[in-house]
Design a protein around this motif. Structure first.
Motif, short mmCIF file in Angstrom:
data_model
loop_
_atom_site.label_atom_id
_atom_site.label_comp_id
_atom_site.label_asym_id
_atom_site.label_seq_id
_atom_site.Cartn_x
_atom_site.Cartn_y
_atom_site.Cartn_z
N PRO A 1 0.81 -1.34 -0.21
CA PRO A 1 0.40 0.02 0.11
C PRO A 1 0.87 1.08 -0.15
CG PRO A 1 -0.91 -1.43 1.96
CD PRO A 1 0.33 -2.58 0.99
N GLU A 2 1.89 1.23 0.74
CA GLU A 2 2.84 1.90 0.96
C GLU A 2 3.63 2.61 -0.53
OE1 GLU A 2 3.58 4.89 3.06
OE2 GLU A 2 1.71 3.24 3.96
N GLU A 3 3.68 1.51 -1.13
CA GLU A 3 4.54 1.79 -2.49
C GLU A 3 3.46 2.04 -3.83
OE1 GLU A 3 5.71 -1.90 -2.74
OE2 GLU A 3 7.97 -1.28 -2.49
N LEU A 4 2.05 1.85 -3.31
CA LEU A 4 1.34 2.48 -4.33
C LEU A 4 0.94 4.01 -4.46
CD1 LEU A 4 -1.42 -0.35 -3.46
CD2 LEU A 4 -0.36 0.17 -6.08
N LYS A 5 0.12 3.89 -2.18
CA LYS A 5 0.12 5.12 -2.39
C LYS A 5 1.41 6.34 -3.23
CE LYS A 5 -1.64 5.79 1.53
NZ LYS A 5 -1.03 6.12 3.03
N LEU A 6 2.67 5.99 -2.99
CA LEU A 6 3.81 7.20 -3.42
C LEU A 6 3.55 6.77 -5.17
CD1 LEU A 6 6.85 5.43 -2.11
CD2 LEU A 6 5.63 7.34 -1.71
N LEU A 7 3.27 6.15 -6.04
CA LEU A 7 3.19 6.21 -7.46
C LEU A 7 1.73 6.64 -8.17
CD1 LEU A 7 3.80 1.78 -8.05
CD2 LEU A 7 5.20 4.00 -8.57
N ARG A 8 1.23 6.83 -7.16
CA ARG A 8 -0.09 7.12 -7.55
C ARG A 8 0.02 9.48 -6.90
NH1 ARG A 8 -3.13 2.41 -5.75
NH2 ARG A 8 -4.47 1.46 -7.49
N ASN A 9 0.59 9.12 -6.45
CA ASN A 9 1.59 10.22 -5.74
C ASN A 9 1.69 11.43 -7.33
OD1 ASN A 9 -0.41 10.54 -3.34
ND2 ASN A 9 1.24 10.52 -1.83
N ALA A 10 2.47 10.76 -7.64
CA ALA A 10 3.72 10.94 -9.33
C ALA A 10 2.68 11.03 -10.21
CB ALA A 10 4.80 9.66 -8.63
N GLY A 11 1.14 10.66 -9.62
CA GLY A 11 0.52 10.55 -11.22
C GLY A 11 0.64 9.56 -12.03
N VAL A 12 1.60 7.93 -11.69
CA VAL A 12 1.71 7.13 -12.52
C VAL A 12 0.32 5.80 -12.25
CG1 VAL A 12 3.77 4.96 -12.49
CG2 VAL A 12 4.76 7.89 -11.37
N GLU A 13 0.15 5.79 -13.53
CA GLU A 13 -0.35 4.39 -13.88
C GLU A 13 0.05 3.51 -13.07
OE1 GLU A 13 -4.38 3.18 -15.40
OE2 GLU A 13 -3.68 4.78 -13.91
N ILE A 14 -0.51 2.45 -12.88
CA ILE A 14 0.06 1.20 -12.44
C ILE A 14 -0.60 -0.30 -13.33
CG2 ILE A 14 0.71 -0.09 -10.97
CD1 ILE A 14 -0.04 1.90 -8.88
N LEU A 15 -0.45 -0.59 -13.80
CA LEU A 15 -0.88 -1.96 -14.43
C LEU A 15 -0.22 -3.73 -13.38
CD1 LEU A 15 -0.63 -2.28 -18.15
CD2 LEU A 15 -2.48 -2.10 -17.16
N TYR A 16 -1.00 -4.50 -13.32
CA TYR A 16 -0.06 -5.50 -13.07
C TYR A 16 -0.49 -6.61 -13.85
CZ TYR A 16 -1.77 -3.03 -9.13
OH TYR A 16 -1.84 -2.31 -7.00
N LYS A 17 1.28 -7.49 -13.47
CA LYS A 17 1.57 -8.80 -14.52
C LYS A 17 0.23 -9.61 -13.99
CE LYS A 17 6.70 -7.52 -14.16
NZ LYS A 17 7.77 -7.78 -13.84
N PRO A 18 0.26 -10.53 -14.92
CA PRO A 18 0.32 -10.34 -16.27
C PRO A 18 -0.28 -9.58 -16.92
CG PRO A 18 -0.59 -12.10 -15.72
CD PRO A 18 -0.63 -12.03 -14.74
N ALA A 19 -0.06 -8.72 -17.76
CA ALA A 19 -0.76 -7.35 -18.24
C ALA A 19 -0.88 -8.29 -19.46
CB ALA A 19 -0.88 -6.04 -18.96
N PRO A 20 -2.18 -8.21 -20.09
CA PRO A 20 -2.38 -8.71 -22.06
C PRO A 20 -2.21 -7.37 -22.59
CG PRO A 20 -4.64 -9.69 -20.00
CD PRO A 20 -3.81 -8.51 -19.41
#
Length: 607
Positions: free
Chosen positions: A573-592
């Motif tokens: 969760p903490e890493e997710l918060k950092l990514l979202r605060n930086a305006g970075v989209e997240i895709l989870y593996k495996p990504a079709p």
């Protein structure tokens, strides 16, 4: 002043109810002895003081005393059931008040005696009367004091009046005892209070011990259940992963033989196409398994960011209709969308992304277990809410499985189900947990062999200020190439094969790609480019850095807020918060590939 939490208030309320029940049980257990003791003292005093001149006073006094006996006897009869206090705490509290009334009535009997009997007795008889009350008083320490008001009711009415009468009545001959009686009253009351307090503390401690023991037992049961679930999980995953892997192995072997033998002709071409289709299906199946596992993992880790607000959902419904109409037709089923005519005027309080995942799980499950007929996605207005339903004409849920259909790894085994689509049995479990995150519950209406209806109810309102969700996800191949044409995308991944595969997918759709194994390598390659990238696509877990650090390096180099997508296997969760605060989209593996392409197009910098 700090306010108490709802949990703390609930525990205090439960403790108060439990204590009242225990006190009532204790007093009831000793009521017979107390009743017999008080009645016996009254009758013995009447016999001992009997005199022709006091007949009337003694009979009136005895009548008052026996009224207390009758009242207590009624209490014993009315509350004779062994479990009467366990059903409702209010019954126990009412009993405590009635019991206190009985002790007050008993105390008034002896208090009244100070006014009507004692002035006519000899000093010896007055002393006997006083000692009888003192004996009852100290007997009451055991019988009444767990509930202090009951003891106080008897003590105050039976004894506290006597010192005043001793001092101011010339007809009472036992003089000089006022101080002693006050002292006895004070000491007995103090002992009663201390005993009552110790009783409460002891029972509270006992209650807390039982509560903690219950919590520990519950946690142990949860751990045992989790361990069993893990065992079922490993067995299920082992089987479900081996099936497509076996198919992949056989398909690759067949293709290899075709290449070795250099078989040609129309039959060989058809065989290659069939094997490639089977290979694609196996990979898609593996991908669905991994997606389900990632979803469960993120739900367990509370790693989902929830943004609940009033939003229009008509676009989401149209997206789902567009996609699943083709899926249903491929399975020779119908797919219908049924919404009110003014559906686009309403806003629903929800998280649009979680709602989409919930509905996708329900629709996929409906198609999987519908051998003929069709599936309908519907919305119905219901007062201040909207009822969203997924209706199918499928197998239905057997009665024996309805209580656990939302449990993990539960599947309906039927020869009519689509064997090629059998999954881990996580879809409905994930949907249920998503609905709970949205503040709702999934309702199930089903008839075996006739189909099922899964519905979720969410708050709605009618307003022009709704948050509009993303536009439809579905972009045809030509439009996709047009939007990616000449766009510069940076791909960062240490795995050269994955990096090359991502590069090929993007280049096939018109993008220009710079591939690199690290953030520094990407910056170095971009220095020789005449332009800044339109998008950064990076793996998250690199050896010496994270994908976010790579993104920041490139953004700093060009001093621009370049759109970025990070592909992750798992993030806390903490890493997710950092990514979202930086305006970075997240895709989870495996990504079709289609999900990857859509995400890239959606986040391309506007030029």
């Amino acid at each position: 002043m700090k306010s108490r939490s709802p949990t703390s208030n609930a525990q205090e309320s439960a403790l108060g109810s439990a204590l009242a029940t225990i006190q009532a049980e204790y007093l009831r257990a000793n009521l017979y002895v107390a009743n017999v003791g008080t009645t016996s003292v009254v009758l013995l005093l009447v016999v001992f003081f009997w005199d022709a001149d006091l007949e009337t006073e003694l009979l009136v006094w005895a009548g008052i005393g026996l009224s207390s006996t009758v009242f207590r006897s009624l209490l014993m009869y009315v509350y004779r059931a062994a479990d009467c206090f366990e059903k409702r705490s209010s019954v126990a509290k009412r009993y405590l008040y009635l019991y206190t009334g009985a002790t007050v009535l008993s105390g008034l009997t002896f208090g009244f005696g100070w006014l009507t009997l004692v002035p006519h007795l000899s000093s010896y008889e007055q002393l006997i009367y006083l000692l009888s009350i003192v004996a009852l008083l100290f007997g009451g320490l055991f019988a009444y004091s767990p509930f202090f008001p009951a003891y106080l009711g008897f003590s105050a009415t039976a004894l506290w009046l006597s010192p005043l009468l001793l001092n101011f009545s010339s007809e009472i001959y036992v003089t000089g005892l006022a101080f002693g009686i006050w002292l006895i009253s004070l000491v007995s009351t103090m002992f009663a209070y201390r005993f009552s307090d110790a009783f409460k503390v002891n029972k509270e401690l006992e209650f807390n011990v039982y509560r903690l023991l219950s919590e520990v037992t519950h946690k142990r049961d949860e751990a045992v259940a989790a361990n069993l679930a893990k065992s079922r999980f490993l067995a299920s995953v082992s089987h479900d992963l081996r099936q497509p892997m076996q198919a992949v192995s056989l398909t690759l072997n067949t293709l290899q033989q075709l290449l070795v033998r250099k078989v040609g002709g129309e039959n060989a071409q058809r065989l290659v196409e069939d094997n490639l289709a089977g290979l694609q299906h196996s990979v898609q199946y593996l991908n669905s398994i991994f997606e389900a596992l990632v979803s469960i993992s993120r739900l367990d880790a509370s790693a989902l960011t929830i943004n609940i607000e009033y939003q229009e959902i008509d676009t989401l419904f149209k997206n789902l209709e567009y996609e699943y109409l083709k899926v249903a037709q491929a399975e020779q089923l119908t797919f219908e969308l049924s919404v009110p005519q003014n559906f686009n005027e309403y806003q629903v309080k929800t998280d649009i992304h979680l709602l989409e995942r919930l509905l996708r799980n329900l629709i996929t499950n409906a198609i999987r277990y519908t051998p003929k007929g069709g599936v309908r996605l519907a919305a119905r207005l219901a007062g201040d809410s909207i009822d969203i339903r997924v209706v199918d004409t499928g197998l239905g849920v057997p009665v024996s499985m309805r209580a656990r259909i939302f449990d993990e790894f539960v599947q309906i085994r039927s020869p009519l189900a689509r064997e090629k689509d059998i999954s881990l049995g996580l879809g409905l479990s994930i949907a249920k947990r998503l609905s709970e995150l949205l503040g709702s519950n999934i309702r199930l209406s089903t008839h075996a062999g006739l189909g099922s209806t899964f519905s979720v109810r969410l708050p709605k309102k009618k307003s022009a200020d709704a948050v509009r969700p993303l536009q439809p996800h579905f972009i045809d191949e030509r439009a996709m190439v047009e939007r990616l044409k000449h766009r510069l995308v940076v791909v960062i991944d240490e795995d050269s094969k994955i990096c090359e595969a991502n590069k090929m997918v993007l280049e096939q759709h018109g993008a220009q790609v710079i591939a690199a194994a690290s953030g520094d390598a990407a910056v170095q390659a971009l220095i020789f480019s005449s332009r800044s990238p339109d998008l950064i696509l990076s793996d998250y877990q690199l050896v010496d850095e994270t994908g976010l650090e790579c993104v920041e390096k490139i953004r700093i180099e060009f001093n621009e807020d370049i759109p970025a997508i990070v592909i992750a296997g798992y993030t806390d969760p903490e890493e997710l918060k950092l990514l979202r605060n930086a305006g970075v989209e997240i895709l989870y593996k495996p990504a079709p590939a289609d999900a990857l392409l859509f995400s890239v197009i959606r986040h391309l910098r506007v030029r």
